[in-house]
Design a protein around this motif. Structure first.
Motif, short mmCIF file in Angstrom:
data_model
loop_
_atom_site.label_atom_id
_atom_site.label_comp_id
_atom_site.label_asym_id
_atom_site.label_seq_id
_atom_site.Cartn_x
_atom_site.Cartn_y
_atom_site.Cartn_z
N SER A 23 56.47 -9.23 -8.33
CA SER A 23 55.32 -8.32 -8.34
C SER A 23 55.53 -7.24 -7.29
O SER A 23 56.26 -7.43 -6.31
N TYR A 24 54.87 -6.11 -7.51
CA TYR A 24 54.98 -4.96 -6.60
C TYR A 24 53.66 -4.23 -6.64
O TYR A 24 53.08 -4.00 -7.71
N ILE A 25 53.15 -3.85 -5.46
CA ILE A 25 51.91 -3.08 -5.35
C ILE A 25 52.11 -1.98 -4.33
O ILE A 25 52.71 -2.21 -3.26
N GLN A 26 51.64 -0.78 -4.66
CA GLN A 26 51.89 0.41 -3.86
C GLN A 26 50.57 1.15 -3.60
O GLN A 26 49.74 1.30 -4.50
N LEU B 166 48.10 0.65 -6.78
CA LEU B 166 48.51 0.27 -8.12
C LEU B 166 49.69 -0.68 -8.04
O LEU B 166 50.52 -0.57 -7.13
N GLY B 167 49.76 -1.60 -9.00
CA GLY B 167 50.85 -2.56 -8.97
C GLY B 167 51.13 -3.13 -10.35
O GLY B 167 50.42 -2.87 -11.32
N LYS C 178 58.69 -18.30 -22.48
CA LYS C 178 57.65 -17.28 -22.52
C LYS C 178 57.87 -16.29 -21.38
O LYS C 178 58.31 -16.66 -20.29
N SER C 179 57.56 -15.05 -21.65
CA SER C 179 57.65 -13.99 -20.65
C SER C 179 56.39 -13.15 -20.72
O SER C 179 55.65 -13.18 -21.71
N GLY C 180 56.15 -12.39 -19.67
CA GLY C 180 54.95 -11.56 -19.63
C GLY C 180 55.08 -10.45 -18.62
O GLY C 180 55.96 -10.45 -17.75
N ILE C 181 54.20 -9.49 -18.75
CA ILE C 181 54.14 -8.35 -17.85
C ILE C 181 52.68 -8.00 -17.63
O ILE C 181 51.85 -8.20 -18.53
N GLY C 182 52.34 -7.54 -16.44
CA GLY C 182 50.96 -7.22 -16.13
C GLY C 182 50.85 -6.02 -15.21
O GLY C 182 51.82 -5.64 -14.54
N TYR C 183 49.67 -5.42 -15.19
CA TYR C 183 49.39 -4.26 -14.36
C TYR C 183 48.04 -4.48 -13.67
O TYR C 183 47.18 -5.19 -14.18
N VAL D 8 45.33 -6.37 -16.17
CA VAL D 8 45.59 -6.64 -17.58
C VAL D 8 47.00 -7.19 -17.68
O VAL D 8 47.90 -6.80 -16.91
N ALA D 9 47.20 -8.15 -18.59
CA ALA D 9 48.50 -8.79 -18.76
C ALA D 9 48.79 -8.97 -20.23
O ALA D 9 47.88 -9.02 -21.07
#
Length: 316
Positions: free
Chosen positions: A178-181, A189-190, A201-206, A221-222
């Motif tokens: 994870s990364y948040i800036q 935002l991250g 299973k894989s996933g991505i989120g914001y 949201v993911a």
């Protein structure tokens, strides 16, 4: 002859309007090279969770903590109350249980260790170690007698000047990052990615977080189907109002809740009500130095179930 003397330049200047401040009308410039460091990605909802998700319990609870020295302490916990048993019917089935928990804590400025063992065979441990000035190692593990219920995870958290990044390693071939800036002094935002090799299973989120001295607004949201929104309004230094909205577009489950958090001179009161008809409250009152009284209550109108608990906490 006084009427022939011209007025001085200072006297001829038109005075500013009452209440005006020329310096305040100028917009404050943002130094994008000197932004604050955001909170970790996994904690963007922490203000809402503090108000809306207190540690509710049912039955009797007694906690005792004894400090042996400045760094080492022991804890004892006794819990007696019913436990819900999963069933296919809509009725809630509860079985009376009782267990004892023994814990040991080691707290140092650069190293923290927490261990717990229970009479039912569960063993849990937590670790936090500062490997460098900006690099922290966090770990947690739990061992149980039940098959496929034991787990372990390690997090490497790096803190930059205006950003944070984290790498996660867990059992079952779990990998995550994870990364948040910080984008502005109030907005960050991250994003995150993860891979669960055992389940393929894989996933991505914001995520986004906007905070000021009076409010905190978060959104996440993911790709797993989860959408989470949260808002906390600080009415005063001791009173906060919170609300959240949880939606899963895979299962079509929707939950909205509203809660409060009041910190008084001798107690702290938290409570919430959600769209499922669940009303809960949690009271933590300080009776004396090192002695706290706990009250927990929850009513589920949909399932026609209620939970009530009281407890004591001795020691600091």
């Amino acid at each position: 002859m006084a009427t022939l003397i011209p007025p001085s330049p200072a006297a001829s200047t038109t005075p500013p309007a009452a209440g005006s401040n020329p310096a305040a009308t100028e917009p404050q410039k943002v130094d994008y090279l000197d932004l604050p460091c955001p909170i970790p990605y996994e904690e963007i909802h922490r203000e809402a969770l503090m108000s809306l998700k207190p540690e509710l319990f049912e039955g009797l609870r007694f906690d005792f903590m004894k400090g042996l020295n400045q760094k080492f302490s022991l804890s004892h916990s006794v819990m007696m109350g019913p436990t819900e048993v999963p069933s296919q019917s809509s009725d809630v089935i509860k079985v009376p249980t009782a267990n004892y928990e023994f814990g040991a804590n080691f707290i140092d400025p650069k190293l923290m260790l927490f261990g717990r063992v229970m009479t039912d065979g569960r063993l849990s441990a937590r670790l936090k170690c500062d490997l460098a000035e900006n690099l922290t190692l966090k770990g947690n593990a739990q061992l149980t007698n039940e098959p496929h219920m034991s787990h372990g995870m390690f997090n490497f958290d790096y803190k930059g000047s205006d950003y944070r990044t984290q790498v996660q390693l867990g059992n079952g071939a779990l990998l995550g990052a994870s990364y948040i800036q910080s984008v502005t002094p109030h907005l960050s935002l991250g994003g995150e990615v993860f891979w669960a090799g055992q389940h393929r299973k894989s996933g991505i989120g914001y995520a986004a977080r906007y905070n000021t001295d009076k409010m905190v607004a978060t959104g996440q949201v993911a790709s797993t189907g989860m959408v989470a929104l949260g808002y906390v309004q600080k009415v005063s230094e001791k009173i906060s109002l919170a609300s959240d909205f949880m939606y899963n577009y895979m299962s079509r489950d929707v939950t909205a809740s509203f809660g409060y958090d009041c910190i008084l001179r001798q107690c702290r009161l938290r409570g919430k009500i959600d769209s499922n008809g669940v009303v809960s409250a949690f009271l933590e009152e300080r009776l004396n130095m090192g002695l706290n009284f706990l009250l927990s209550a929850e009513i589920d109108h949909k399932k026609k179930d209620y939970k009530f608990g009281f407890g004591l906490t001795v020691g600091e």
